[in-house]
Write an enzyme that holds these catalytic residues in place. Structure first.
Site, PDB file in Angstrom:
ATOM      1  N   VAL A 152       0.851  -1.196   0.000  1.00 26.88           N
ATOM      2  CA  VAL A 152       0.000   0.000   0.000  1.00 26.88           C
ATOM      3  C   VAL A 152       0.882   1.240   0.000  1.00 26.88           C
ATOM      4  CG1 VAL A 152      -1.883   1.200   1.200  1.00 26.88           C
ATOM      5  CG2 VAL A 152      -1.658  -1.299   1.410  1.00 26.88           C
TER       6      VAL A 152
ATOM      7  N   THR B 289       5.679   3.812   7.247  1.00 25.89           N
ATOM      8  CA  THR B 289       5.573   5.190   6.775  1.00 25.89           C
ATOM      9  C   THR B 289       5.765   6.151   7.946  1.00 25.89           C
ATOM     10  OG1 THR B 289       3.207   5.502   7.220  1.00 25.89           O
ATOM     11  CG2 THR B 289       3.794   4.353   5.178  1.00 25.89           C
TER      12      THR B 289
ATOM     13  N   LYS C 278       5.861   6.621  14.102  1.00 22.43           N
ATOM     14  CA  LYS C 278       5.858   7.069  15.507  1.00 22.43           C
ATOM     15  C   LYS C 278       4.625   7.892  15.880  1.00 22.43           C
ATOM     16  CE  LYS C 278      10.860   7.570  15.011  1.00 22.43           C
ATOM     17  NZ  LYS C 278      10.840   7.366  13.552  1.00 22.43           N
TER      18      LYS C 278
ATOM     19  N   VAL D 104      11.629   3.408  18.037  1.00 28.39           N
ATOM     20  CA  VAL D 104      12.710   4.024  18.816  1.00 28.39           C
ATOM     21  C   VAL D 104      13.952   3.157  18.703  1.00 28.39           C
ATOM     22  CG1 VAL D 104      13.444   4.875  21.081  1.00 28.39           C
ATOM     23  CG2 VAL D 104      11.024   4.899  20.489  1.00 28.39           C
TER      24      VAL D 104
ATOM     25  N   ALA E  99      15.701   2.182  16.155  1.00 30.58           N
ATOM     26  CA  ALA E  99      15.786   1.268  15.004  1.00 30.58           C
ATOM     27  C   ALA E  99      15.788  -0.177  15.502  1.00 30.58           C
ATOM     28  CB  ALA E  99      17.002   1.584  14.144  1.00 30.58           C
TER      29      ALA E  99
ATOM     30  N   LEU F  44      17.616  -1.510  17.927  1.00 27.13           N
ATOM     31  CA  LEU F  44      18.006  -1.693  19.327  1.00 27.13           C
ATOM     32  C   LEU F  44      16.785  -2.099  20.165  1.00 27.13           C
ATOM     33  CD1 LEU F  44      20.306   1.437  19.843  1.00 27.13           C
ATOM     34  CD2 LEU F  44      21.007  -0.920  19.411  1.00 27.13           C
TER      35      LEU F  44
ATOM     36  N   ASP G  70      10.928  14.294  15.590  1.00 27.68           N
ATOM     37  CA  ASP G  70      11.173  12.852  15.605  1.00 27.68           C
ATOM     38  C   ASP G  70      11.718  12.412  16.965  1.00 27.68           C
ATOM     39  OD1 ASP G  70      11.543  10.258  14.061  1.00 27.68           O
ATOM     40  OD2 ASP G  70      13.595  10.617  14.740  1.00 27.68           O
TER      41      ASP G  70
ATOM     42  N   LYS H  34       9.977   9.995  19.970  1.00 31.70           N
ATOM     43  CA  LYS H  34      10.653   8.841  20.576  1.00 31.70           C
ATOM     44  C   LYS H  34      10.677   8.962  22.099  1.00 31.70           C
ATOM     45  CE  LYS H  34      13.620   7.928  16.568  1.00 31.70           C
ATOM     46  NZ  LYS H  34      14.979   8.009  16.013  1.00 31.70           N
TER      47      LYS H  34
ATOM     48  N   GLY I 248      19.300   4.081   9.697  1.00 29.01           N
ATOM     49  CA  GLY I 248      19.637   3.265   8.541  1.00 29.01           C
ATOM     50  C   GLY I 248      18.505   2.334   8.192  1.00 29.01           C
TER      51      GLY I 248
END
Length: 803
Positions: A490, A542, A566, A596, A598, A600, A665, A669, A784
């Protein structure tokens, strides 16, 4: 804040011996509040012994005396072992008086006298538990339910709410700030006589009292954890069902499953309280919660069986209006609370076959005979019943096929669907139902599950996840014993849907040709109605606010959700909790570890600390891999604007780097982490320092990149000042012990833990009750596409372990 009152009900098996009583006290210390209600059954087999006493009273006075003495010794030993000092003397004196009175009874007894005798067990349990709670410094009082529950005698006595409600309110008002230990199983009629509430009467009285007291929850504690996918004594790997819809529970009870009774559920259906089933022997081993949920079901959840089933057969004379007679008979039986378990219409033979339990069959036969129905009526024994129960079962082709396949060799009389569509029922000539139940359970629940996946977003992270999924698919399927199919991709305006599966390696080449435009929410409804999959999972990679606002629709369609987005996790708390509740109530999962850090495991760690009993007090760190990279590189040798351009070209930023630079951002988080820690933090209460000048926020991306030297000018002076103090600049998020939350640039000494990172690293420092002097630190790559898509895959792997 006043905690909502709850009710706890303990069955006889939970009060079987002194150790059980002590266990119940520990449960109430842990799980109850000061003004909670407690309903108790008679301890152990006390009611059965009283029935033996009444039976022997009619036959042999010597045996009656022996039974009574044995029961007396049991009750005295409970008090002797559990209660100390003068409280013991008072309880023992009361028992001596009551057993003396019982010993003076002579046959014959009236029904009211018999009911009063059988009610003693609950009185003894209530009195003993209240005394034990008081001894354990939990203020408590015992209460006879006959003081406020009103009901008239009958085959299935019903409590009169109108008469009982004001009496119940009066009793509750008299015992403020005490746990009230109430007798189950009995009420009183208008003449002041004891009325027993029948089979499962204590459970029924518990939910009735809960409704009258307007409690938020009733928990029935017994010797089993709750409702299983089949009887665990028959199917060793039957699984506990943590959530059951009220209509599914009612259907299971209607089919006479021993764990639930339909009368117990009636007050639940007519009130706003939840019903929980838990095991008093292992309180932490899991539970079943029965709730009103709206999402559509996807098939069978429970296999149930009965070994003793009777059939009442009505044969109508030809020439009568058979359709009218059939409807009248079924409607009249329902009004008389004699609805059959299931039935078969044999129109060509002018007959109707009604299946009943042995307990109800006699009453149904008598009712039909008294009704002077123009039909020949026969009662036949020697039948069994097997049923699969679950919302959507009659529409699940795989489950219907599996059920019929396993019945092929069985002596089936007839198979029917319940009018509600909540069950498929087979009536058989008496057979080994245990073997059949195990076979059906294996066919329906242990066959390889099919999981459908819908990917929202095919940009940087989405395309990276598609590559990872293609590589990991076979290994994931092998590890989990399930099949995973990508069935939809989508984007913001179009979607590609294929219920047979989409090859993830072809998405970038074929999406434009295969996708079609959709109207609002159309793709969500399409996925919600897809057939052939046991579960559907939506992956949101997204940053779309519009999609985050549709999370409730995703839950309503009964799907799971994995987010890298988020927006919902950091939305105002009322929406965040609304989304959480929407998934929780239908036993679906919303996972968002990728929001939050990535890849981790920061969300998992914070949540696990809190759920293990730790208390998070403060959080700080570098939460943005992009800003981490920028400030690690920024030493004045290269202007900050050029570093932004370089990061953007390397794909280290959002498509529009302002979404990284404005601090929103990082703020999101911080809010998500705080909530995982059990802290109440609203997004608007976080003080955020944006690196984007106000006049550069509303222009195009190209114009922003052309004018980004302004950022170099704004930061150069702060860098020079920091360097004069032998410090470095870092973009730091902080939630302090006083609740103050900030996100912005800080000058830190070069030795500071937040200053010494590899480019793109995130670092999270957690201060808690357990990690007070030496914070728990989690550090690693925080940006990344590869690590973020890895976090999505990790959540998919975790979700599959729950299914």
């Amino acid at each position: 804040m006043t905690l909502a009152r709850q009710l706890h009900k303990f069955g006889g098996s939970s009060l079987a011996d002194p150790e059980c009583y002590r266990r119940v006290v520990n449960i109430l210390k842990e799980y109850s509040n000061t003004e909670d209600l407690i309903v108790v059954s008679a301890a152990g087999k006390t009611t059965n012994r009283l029935l033996e006493f009444l039976d022997a009273l009619n036959k042999d006075g010597r045996i009656a005396h022996e039974v009574l003495q044995s029961l007396r010794q049991f009750q005295l030993s409970l008090v002797d072992e559990l209660i100390e000092d003068e409280k013991k003397e008072a309880l023992l004196a009361a028992l001596h008086d009551e057993f003396s009175t019982l010993g003076e009874l002579t046959a014959p007894l009236t029904n009211a006298q018999k009911a009063a005798v059988l009610g003693h067990g609950e009185v003894w349990s209530s009195r003993l538990l209240a005394a034990l709670l008081m001894q354990s410094e939990l203020p408590a009082v015992s209460q006879d339910a006959r003081a406020f529950l009103r009901a008239e005698s009958g085959a299935q006595p019903e409590v009169d709410y109108g008469t009982s409600y004001p009496l119940a309110k009066e009793v509750l008002a008299q015992h403020a700030h005490h746990r009230i230990v109430i007798t189950g199983f009995m009420a009183q009629n208008a003449a002041g006589q004891t009325v027993l509430l029948g089979r499962n009467g204590s459970d029924y009285s518990a939910t009735v009292i809960g409704a009258l007291a307007e409690v938020s929850r009733v928990t029935i504690w017994s010797d089993v954890e709750g409702v299983f996918s089949a009887d665990p004594r028959i199917v060793s790997d039957a699984c506990l069902l943590p959530l059951l819809r009220l209509d599914e529970a009612s259907e299971l009870a209607r089919l006479a499953a021993p764990v639930l009774h339909s009368r117990t559920l009636q007050p639940v259906a007519q009130s706003s309280m939840d019903l929980h089933l838990r095991c008093s022997y292992a309180p932490e081993s899991g539970s079943s919660r029965i709730e009103r949920v709206l999402a559509s079901g996807r098939g069978a959840k429970i296999i149930s069986s009965l070994d003793e089933v009777l059939i009442v057969k009505l044969i109508f004379a030809s020439g009568h209006d058979f359709d009218r007679l059939e409807k009248e008979v079924l409607a009249n039986l329902k009004r008389a609370q004699l609805e059959p378990l299931t039935y078969e219409v044999q129109k060509d033979k002018h007959s109707l076959r009604l299946a009943y339990t042995a307990e109800i069959a006699g009453g149904a036969l008598e009712y039909l005979q008294d009704a002077a129905i123009e039909a020949e009526i026969k009662l036949k024994e020697g039948y069994s019943l097997v049923a699969v129960v679950g919302a959507g079962v009659t529409k699940n082709a795989n489950h219907c096929y599996g059920f019929y396949q396993k019945l092929k060799a069985a002596p089936v009389e007839f198979v029917s669907e319940s009018p509600s569509g909540l069950s498929l029922i087979a009536v058989l000539r008496r057979t080994d139902t245990a073997t059949l139940v195990a076979s059906i359970h294996s066919q329906l629940f242990q066959a390889q599950k099919r999981i459908g996946i819908a990917l929202c977003g095919k940009g940087n992270i989405g395309s990276s996840w598609l590559t990872l999924f293609a590589e990991q698919k076979s290994e994931l399927e092998k590890r989990r014993g399930m099949s995973f199919e990508l069935i939809s991709v989508v984007d913001s305006q179009t979607y590609w849907f294929n219920s047979e599966g989409i090859d993830p390696s072809t998405v970038s080449d074929r999406f434009d040709d295969e996708s079609i435009a959709y109207s609002e929410g159309e793709w969500i409804k399409k996925l919600g109605s897809v057939q052939g999959y046991d579960d559907v999972v939506v992956l949101d990679v997204t940053a779309s606010k519009d999609l985050a606002e549709r999370y409730l629709e995703i839950a309503e369609q009964g799907m799971h959700l994995i987010s890298a987005n988020k927006v919902a996790g950091s939305a105002p708390s009322h929406y965040y909790h609304q989304v959480q509740d929407a998934f929780s109530k239908i036993n679906r999962y919303w996972l968002y570890n990728a929001t939050v850090g990535a890849g981790l495991p920061i969300n998992h760690t914070v949540r696990d600390l809190r759920e293990s009993g730790d208390e998070i007090q403060a959080l700080s760190g570098i939460f943005s891999g992009t800003l981490s990279w920028l400030f690690q590189q920024y030493d004045g040798s290269v202007p900050f604007a050029e570093l932004i351009d370089l990061a953007w070209q390397q794909g280290l930023t959002e498509p529009d780097p302002r979404h990284d630079l404005d601090g929103s951002d990082v703020m999101r988080k911080l809010v998500i982490l705080a909530r995982e820690a059990g802290l109440n933090l609203e997004p608007e209460s976080v003080k955020v320092e944006s690196l984007v000048p106000e006049d550069l926020t509303g222009i195009s991306l190209d114009d922003f990149l052309d004018k980004s030297q302004r950022l170099s000018e704004l930061l150069a002076e702060r860098l020079a000042k920091a360097q004069r103090e032998d410090k470095v600049l870092r973009y730091v998020a902080r939630l302090e012990k006083n609740g103050k939350a900030t996100v912005g640039v800080e000058a830190l000494s070069k030795e500071h833990a937040l200053a010494n990172l590899l480019p793109c690293d995130n670092i999270f420092a957690i201060e808690s009750k357990w990690y007070k002097d030496n914070p728990l630190v989690i550090r690693g790559p925080g940006a990344g596409r590869e690590v973020t898509s890895g976090a999505i895959q990790s959540d998919l792997n975790l979700l599959s372990s729950f299914l």
